[in-house]
Design an enzyme around this catalytic site. Structure first.
Site, PDB file in Angstrom:
ATOM      1  N   THR A  54      26.001  -6.099  -3.870  1.00 12.93           N
ATOM      2  CA  THR A  54      27.352  -5.894  -4.918  1.00 12.93           C
ATOM      3  C   THR A  54      26.593  -5.715  -6.375  1.00 12.93           C
ATOM      4  O   THR A  54      27.054  -5.412  -7.330  1.00 12.93           O
ATOM      5  CB  THR A  54      27.997  -7.263  -4.941  1.00 12.93           C
ATOM      6  OG1 THR A  54      27.038  -8.266  -5.127  1.00 12.93           O
ATOM      7  CG2 THR A  54      28.527  -7.375  -3.856  1.00 12.93           C
ATOM      8  N   ARG A  55      25.146  -6.279  -6.325  1.00 15.19           N
ATOM      9  CA  ARG A  55      24.566  -6.265  -7.782  1.00 15.19           C
ATOM     10  C   ARG A  55      25.456  -7.265  -8.906  1.00 15.19           C
ATOM     11  O   ARG A  55      25.421  -6.707  -9.903  1.00 15.19           O
ATOM     12  CB  ARG A  55      24.361  -4.957  -8.278  1.00 15.19           C
ATOM     13  CG  ARG A  55      23.195  -4.323  -7.453  1.00 15.19           C
ATOM     14  CD  ARG A  55      22.526  -3.197  -8.064  1.00 15.19           C
ATOM     15  NE  ARG A  55      23.292  -2.132  -8.587  1.00 15.19           N
ATOM     16  CZ  ARG A  55      23.069  -1.410  -9.604  1.00 15.19           C
ATOM     17  NH1 ARG A  55      22.088  -1.553 -10.201  1.00 15.19           N
ATOM     18  NH2 ARG A  55      23.799  -0.327 -10.077  1.00 15.19           N
ATOM     19  N   ASP A  99      -7.722  -3.812 -12.451  1.00 15.22           N
ATOM     20  CA  ASP A  99      -8.085  -3.909 -13.908  1.00 15.22           C
ATOM     21  C   ASP A  99      -9.605  -4.107 -13.996  1.00 15.22           C
ATOM     22  O   ASP A  99     -10.249  -4.060 -14.990  1.00 15.22           O
ATOM     23  CB  ASP A  99      -7.531  -5.355 -14.546  1.00 15.22           C
ATOM     24  CG  ASP A  99      -6.016  -5.174 -14.534  1.00 15.22           C
ATOM     25  OD1 ASP A  99      -5.669  -4.208 -14.986  1.00 15.22           O
ATOM     26  OD2 ASP A  99      -5.468  -6.292 -14.535  1.00 15.22           O
ATOM     27  N   SER A 119      26.987 -11.304  -9.845  1.00 10.83           N
ATOM     28  CA  SER A 119      26.982 -12.784  -9.479  1.00 10.83           C
ATOM     29  C   SER A 119      28.334 -13.358 -10.301  1.00 10.83           C
ATOM     30  O   SER A 119      28.642 -12.637 -11.295  1.00 10.83           O
ATOM     31  CB  SER A 119      25.830 -13.555  -9.853  1.00 10.83           C
ATOM     32  OG  SER A 119      25.474 -13.521 -11.134  1.00 10.83           O
ATOM     33  N   ASP A 123      -1.548  -7.292 -22.425  1.00  8.76           N
ATOM     34  CA  ASP A 123      -0.680  -6.957 -21.510  1.00  8.76           C
ATOM     35  C   ASP A 123       0.678  -7.221 -22.209  1.00  8.76           C
ATOM     36  O   ASP A 123       0.673  -8.596 -22.761  1.00  8.76           O
ATOM     37  CB  ASP A 123      -0.685  -7.708 -20.199  1.00  8.76           C
ATOM     38  CG  ASP A 123      -1.510  -6.713 -19.207  1.00  8.76           C
ATOM     39  OD1 ASP A 123      -1.227  -5.519 -19.240  1.00  8.76           O
ATOM     40  OD2 ASP A 123      -2.504  -7.283 -18.324  1.00  8.76           O
TER      41      ASP A 123
END
Lengths: 690, 567
Positions: A386-387, A530, A389, A313
């Site tokens: 707002t996305r 899995d 910081s 992975d």
């Protein structure tokens, strides 16, 4: 691998820890029982001929024969050889037992709260954990030890799994999803859960683990069986070679005593590898456990050594899992230093992994000091609306965030349309194409630049994959990313292939195609989805943190839930086979010198010409035979550490590896006994033993 | 040793290597059932044979069926040959009026010829009628050779085929082998030998008057036709007692050279067949290299020992090496080369008396056979014997690189190792066991021609040669007694079939396995390391098994000779 961390978890005894050695000496005598010794045919044959010579010794004593001292010493050293062989196995088992005992303490006296009626989880009875059957429901409350393996069917709790993993940080277990499996012997720290028990008494995970490390359930692996056949075959050849000698001697007008024939026979049969074979197997299993990996069978460990393809992975194995800042690209008119300071200020109080990585990058790469943070700064936390910081310092408004949001913020601050700098757009595009995430940085209305956030490939994986490639193992990255991002990370990490936007079906299909071409596949996984792929793979390593379904589908469980372990597992598998091969070669190669010691000694009486074969110039025929027997016994003790540690593995490809091992164990096996027997012969004569 | 001598040895090797891929390519086509240039003539004959025998040539057999067919075929061959030997006096083509062969000798001879050993406890011209020579011995020369070849091919199919059930059809294989490979070569070869001066007649023995006026009977007969297959099929049973030392059985230096080549021809070509069938000719060359190294080492040592002679001979002022027991026509190099070839392959024809070799020179033929005749070896038998050793080698090598061992894509597991060990065990049991029995048998000992270590070597050689299905005799020993006839026959039987049956079981087990794609983790079996390791394993296993007997035979004899004692 972080070995210091591992050492803390699993007790590792030094090779000859008195706590193990002393009981092992006792065990060496217990193991003389022929009924158990017969499992090791070479050593069993050794015991049979040793008993025979003992009987002859008693006869000689009764009949007041001459040469009693010599016969006695041969018999003594033959018994030592048997005991040394038993000792090797006992030490290996003892090391396992030491670990098992630590585990066992957690299992004793657990009480279970069994629910009487499935509809009412409040009503339960207190019973001993050993009485639990699969399918029972139990309640676990804070402070309770979970009485058996099972699935959480109701509630969520934090659980301390230190008893199994050695890791004291609590983990969350909750009903549904991929974190529902609990293990018997672990402790609930907070909250209340209802668990459906999935294991019958005596078959729980902990029970299996104890049996495994003790070697109690050890079954011979296919490869071990094949090697045993080879050793039995060689033993039979040497039976033919020795039992015919009296007849040849009679033809030549001489005679050879049975004790001397036994001495020749014992030195020729592969006692060295015969004595160490089971110790090697137990130690291999032990090494896995020490890496906090449990194998359900020795067969799986051997299969791991044969693996051709590793499915890994991406997240957590190849990359760190979090995106990290790697560079800052400024727009014209802004200095790098200025942008770096702004980025640091904006991220100073940001405790997310991304935020911390920005701080770290600015400090290390751009030499910005962290203590520039002025008083009165107000941290603006990231919000989904707002996305963005950042930080407000007086009038200054520093923000970082998604590109669109940053541009929108600048427009809002300026109260007009702010043109997007061409360099800014170019940087954003370049970063996106490389599979990274661009993070805009803005100071009020002024756009400063772009921070490159990247799915950072772990620093040493590229070398490890290259090493795997030299071993002939292909690595395949599995990721949910789109093909562009996947390709970029794949090339950076140096994997051989990748599956982008992978679904569980894709994994299964990939495994089947590879297997159809005659390859062996290893993979690791944790989720229920899995499970089919884990079951299909030849080596399936399930994460301890995963679901019960995944754990049952795989044939190994990694207690640390660390997917990179797969690589160690492969190495341990290879090391196990190599140790067997190396010691077999060594054992057989030893015979050359032993022939040169014993053949001239036994035929000298009637063919004095054969003295020229005494190339070691051993003093007398008796000292030659005794020295060979002593060497044969001592070499077992000398090689126990190697059998337990395993021979050094190097990823240098099959040809060079063989060449190296042949040189050490083949050529070394021929040369060493010439020296060893000579030295022992000098000692035997110096001490006037014969 | 001379430059001319070495050139002869090099020339031999070069021609052999050049012929290997040519013959190998042809044989591969034959066993794949493909058309060859002989098909227009032979295909109708082949079809007729299947029709008469009721064989469906499209239907393949499981390894067990294949093996049982082979065994039944041998039972029939044995009964036929035994009966023929027992009643030959009443049958035609017996101008020399040979009597019926005694039961124990007939038993020994019949086993000897069906097992491709061709040990001869009789003198050909004094015992066998022309009919027996042609219908009994030559006939079995063809079939025992063909059997060896087809079994090797069946084992190769085990390696070459993936996830299959069958290893071929015994009846088809043996028919095609005889018809397309052995017969055509033998016809041309026999004509060549006749041209060289070999006898080929059904006429009676010729009486001649010698210069001294004495009357001499000169034995003749259908020699060339038998010698061709005797060499090509590594049978080795001579028409005459003196075998290839007899002028009518080996007339010229050229016939000697061609005979040596023909002994190795099919055995060497089979390594190439192996390479072609598993899809990589280099695999075949690697095996040939293993054989080649052991062969050249043996030749060099034997040639050196013979060319140097012995201290005793040199002390008498006899220079030029050891010529005792050698044909002056051939000299030392051709005799040493022939001796190594005939024992490396399981031929057993001789052009010099091995008994008269120096102690060390005579040890090489002994070692060649003790190793199981895997240096080129008997046709087919050499290859499957070598593959058994390869299995053991690969197993150890595989472990040492940390992988379950595999060879040409097939995993070598417990079953293969078990069968390989079983086959390898049969040899020392027969060779050492019977020697030990003979060494203390009061009936056997008076038959020895010499005392001491040399007498010991004579006995040892007998059982080694029988077990390895070689058939060459050390000489000196008078072996036509009940004891040696029976025990020798048992050794020949076990040496042949206890090797074949495990080898076929391996074929059956391998053919069902998948073929694994090679990777960088796979130990390469085409390189020098593999060749060297296999040579090492063969020498170590062989050396450990036979060191005591070699020490008590040739080695002590040599050491005694240096000290001035001869036996």
């Amino acid at each position: 691998m972080d070995t210091t961390k591992l050492r803390k978890r699993m007790p590792v005894s030094t090779l000859f820890d008195p706590k193990i050695v002393i009981p092992a000496i006792g065990q060496s005598f217990v193991k003389l029982n022929p009924a158990t010794l017969i499992k090791n045919p070479v050593i069993f044959v050794l015991e049979v001929v040793t008993v025979l010579t003992t009987v002859l010794l008693v006869r000689d004593i009764v009949q007041h024969q001459s040469d009693l001292g010599f016969t006695f010493q041969i018999v003594l050293w033959l018994w030592f050889t048997v005991l040394f062989a038993n000792f090797a196995e006992a030490v290996a088992e003892g090391r396992g037992k030491a670990q098992a005992d630590a585990l066992r303490t957690t299992r004793t006296q657990t009480r279970a709260k069994r629910i009487l009626n499935a509809d009412n989880t409040e009503l339960y009875e207190g019973i001993s954990a050993e009485e639990l059957e699969a399918g029972d429901l139990v309640v676990c409350e804070p402070g309770d030890i979970i009485p058996g393996d099972g699935d959480v069917i109701e509630g969520i709790a934090s659980v301390n799994e230190a008893a199994i993993t050695g890791e004291s940080a609590p983990v969350i277990r909750e009903s549904g999803g991929d974190r529902s499996a609990v293990t018997g012997g672990t402790t609930v720290l907070s909250d209340r859960i209802v668990v459906r028990i999935t294991s019958s008494p005596g078959t729980s995970f902990l029970d299996r683990m104890i049996k495994l490390v003790e070697g109690a359930e050890r079954q011979k692996t296919p490869n071990e069986i094949a090697l045993n056949i080879l050793l039995i075959g060689l033993t039979i050849i040497f039976v033919f070679a020795t039992v015919t000698i009296p007849s040849y001697a009679a033809y030549a007008g001489g005679a050879v005593s049975v004790v001397i024939l036994v001495a020749l026979f014992v030195t020729l049969i592969p006692t060295t590898i015969g004595a160490l074979l089971s110790a090697i197997g137990i130690a291999g299993m032990d090494r896995l456990v020490r890496f906090n990996v449990l194998s359900m069978s020795g067969r799986a460990v051997e299969a791991a050594g044969d693996v051709d393809t590793l499915l890994l992975d991406k997240t957590g194995t190849i990359t760190f899992g979090n995106r990290l800042a790697t560079e800052i690209v400024v727009v014209p008119g802004v200095t790098e230093r200025e942008a770096a300071e702004a980025a640091l200020l904006a991220s100073n109080a940001d405790e997310t992994a991304e935020g911390r990585s920005i701080v770290l990058l600015m400090q290390e790469k751009y030499n910005v000091k962290r203590d520039v943070a002025p008083a009165g700064a107000k941290f603006i936390e990231f919000s989904a609306t707002t996305r963005l910081s950042g930080v407000d310092i007086g009038d200054r408004k520093l923000r970082k965030g998604a590109i669109d949001s940053v541009l929108a913020f600048a427009r809002k601050e300026a109260g007009r349309d702010v043109p997007e700098p061409a360099a800014f757009r170019a940087a954003v595009d370049r970063i996106a194409r490389a599979g990274g995430t661009p993070l805009g940085l803005v100071d009020g209305e002024r756009i400063l630049g772009v921070i490159h956030l990247k799915d950072v490939v772990k620093p040493d994986v590229k070398e490890r994959f290259a090493a795997l490639r030299r071993m002939g193992i292909k690595t395949v990255m599995i990721t949910g990313d789109n093909p562009v991002t996947a390709a970029s990370i794949a090339s950076e990490a140096g994997v051989d292939d990748f599956i982008a936007e992978a679904t569980p079906e894709d994994k299964l299909r990939y495994i089947r195609t590879e297997q159809a071409q005659g390859r062996l596949i290893a993979m690791c996984g944790d989720g229920t989805n899995d499970a089919p792929a884990l079951a299909q793979a030849d080596v399936g390593v399930a994460m301890q943190s995963g679901t019960q379904a995944a754990r049952e589908a795989g044939n190994m469980v990694d207690l640390d839930s660390d997917p990179t372990k797969l690589i160690e597992v492969v190495e341990i598998g290879k090391q196990l086979l190599m140790t067997r091969g190396a010691l077999t070669t060594f054992s057989i190669a030893n015979d050359v010198a032993k022939y040169f010691a014993i053949i001239p000694a036994i035929f000298l009486a009637f063919y004095p010409q054969l003295a020229v074969l005494n190339v070691m110039q051993l003093a007398t025929p008796q000292s030659a035979i005794l020295s060979a027997i002593i060497f044969n016994a001592l070499i077992i003790i000398a090689l126990i550490p190697l059998a337990l540690k395993g021979v050094a593995y190097r990823a240098i490809g099959a040809g060079p590896l063989l060449q190296r091992n042949l040189l050490i164990y083949g050529l070394g096996g021929i040369v060493l006994p010439f020296i060893g027997i000579k030295v022992i012969d000098l000692a035997v004569n110096a001490l006037h033993l014969v | 040793m001379t430059v001319i001598g070495w050139i002869q040895i090099l020339l031999f090797c070069a021609i052999l290597v050049a012929l290997t891929p040519l013959v190998g390519g042809y044989m591969t086509r034959v066993f794949a059932g493909e058309r060859t240039f002989l098909s227009p003539v032979l295909r109708p004959v082949e079809a007729a044979i299947y029709w008469v025998g009721g064989v469906d040539d499209k239907r393949e057999q499981h390894w067990l069926t294949y093996t049982v067919a082979m065994l039944l075929f041998h039972v029939a061959g044995f009964l036929f040959l035994y009966a023929l030997l027992r009643v030959q006096a009443s049958l035609p083509f017996n101008p020399a009026e040979q009597a019926n062969v005694a039961p124990d000798l007939a038993f020994n001879t019949a086993v000897s010829f069906i097992t491709n050993t061709n040990w001869q406890n009789y003198g050909g011209e004094g015992t066998m009628s022309y009919l027996t020579q042609m219908l009994g011995l030559t006939h079995q020369n063809f079939l025992s050779a063909a059997t060896g070849i087809v079994l090797a091919v069946a084992l190769i199919r085990g390696f070459a085929r993936a996830s299959a059930k069958t290893v071929g059809n015994f009846w088809v294989d043996i028919t095609r082998c005889t018809l397309y490979i052995l017969l055509p070569i033998c016809i041309a070869y026999a004509l060549f030998l006749v041209w060289q001066g070999m006898s080929q007649t059904l006429g009676a023995y010729v009486d001649a008057t010698t210069l001294e006026g004495a009357k001499q009977t000169i034995a003749v007969g259908p020699v060339a036709s038998q010698v061709a297959i005797k060499m090509l099929g590594t049978n080795g049973g001579g028409f005459f007692n003196a075998n290839a030392a007899h002028p009518f059985e080996n007339p010229t230096a050229l016939s000697n050279f061609v005979q040596m080549l023909s002994i190795f021809l099919l055995g060497a070509a089979l390594t190439n067949v192996f390479g072609r069938m598993v899809g990589n000719q280099r695999q075949g060359w690697a095996i040939l290299a293993v054989m080649g190294i052991l062969f050249v080492a043996g030749v060099a040592f034997c040639y050196w020992a013979e060319a140097n002679g012995t201290a005793t001979l040199n002390a008498l002022g006899i220079s030029g090496g050891n010529m005792e027991g050698k044909e002056v026509r051939f000299g030392i190099v051709a005799s040493a080369l022939f001796a190594v070839i005939t024992t490396a392959a399981s031929c057993g024809a001789v052009n010099a008396m091995h008994d008269s070799f120096t102690a060390l020179g005579g040890m090489i033929p002994l070692i060649n056979m003790q190793l199981g005749e895997i240096v080129i070896g008997g046709v087919g038998a050499g290859l499957y014997g070598m593959l058994l050793f390869v299995i053991v080698t690969i197993f150890i090598a595989g472990l040492m690189v940390g992988r379950t061992p595999e060879y040409v894509g097939k995993k070598i597991e417990a079953k293969e190792v078990k069968m390989a060990m079983l086959a390898i065990l049969a040899m020392p049991l027969m060779m050492l066991g019977w020697t030990a029995v003979a060494a203390v048998n009061p009936q056997a000992l008076p038959q020895l021609g010499n005392s001491g270590p040399h007498g010991f070597s004579e006995m040892l050689y007998l059982y080694v040669s029988s077990t390895a299905n070689n058939g060459s005799a050390f000489g000196g020993i008078t072996a036509n007694t009940m004891f040696f006839n029976i025990t020798g026959a048992v050794a020949m039987f076990v040496g042949r079939f206890f090797m074949i049956i495990p080898a076929m079981a391996i074929a059956g087990s391998l053919v069902e396995k998948k073929i694994i794609a090679p990777s960088a983790g796979t130990f390469p079996t085409t390189g020098g390391l593999f060749v060297g390791l296999t040579v090492g394993v063969i020498l170590v296993v062989g050396g450990l098994t036979f060191f005591p007997v070699l020490a008590l035979g040739p080695i002590v004899e040599h050491l005694a000779m240096l000290a001035g004692t001869v036996f």
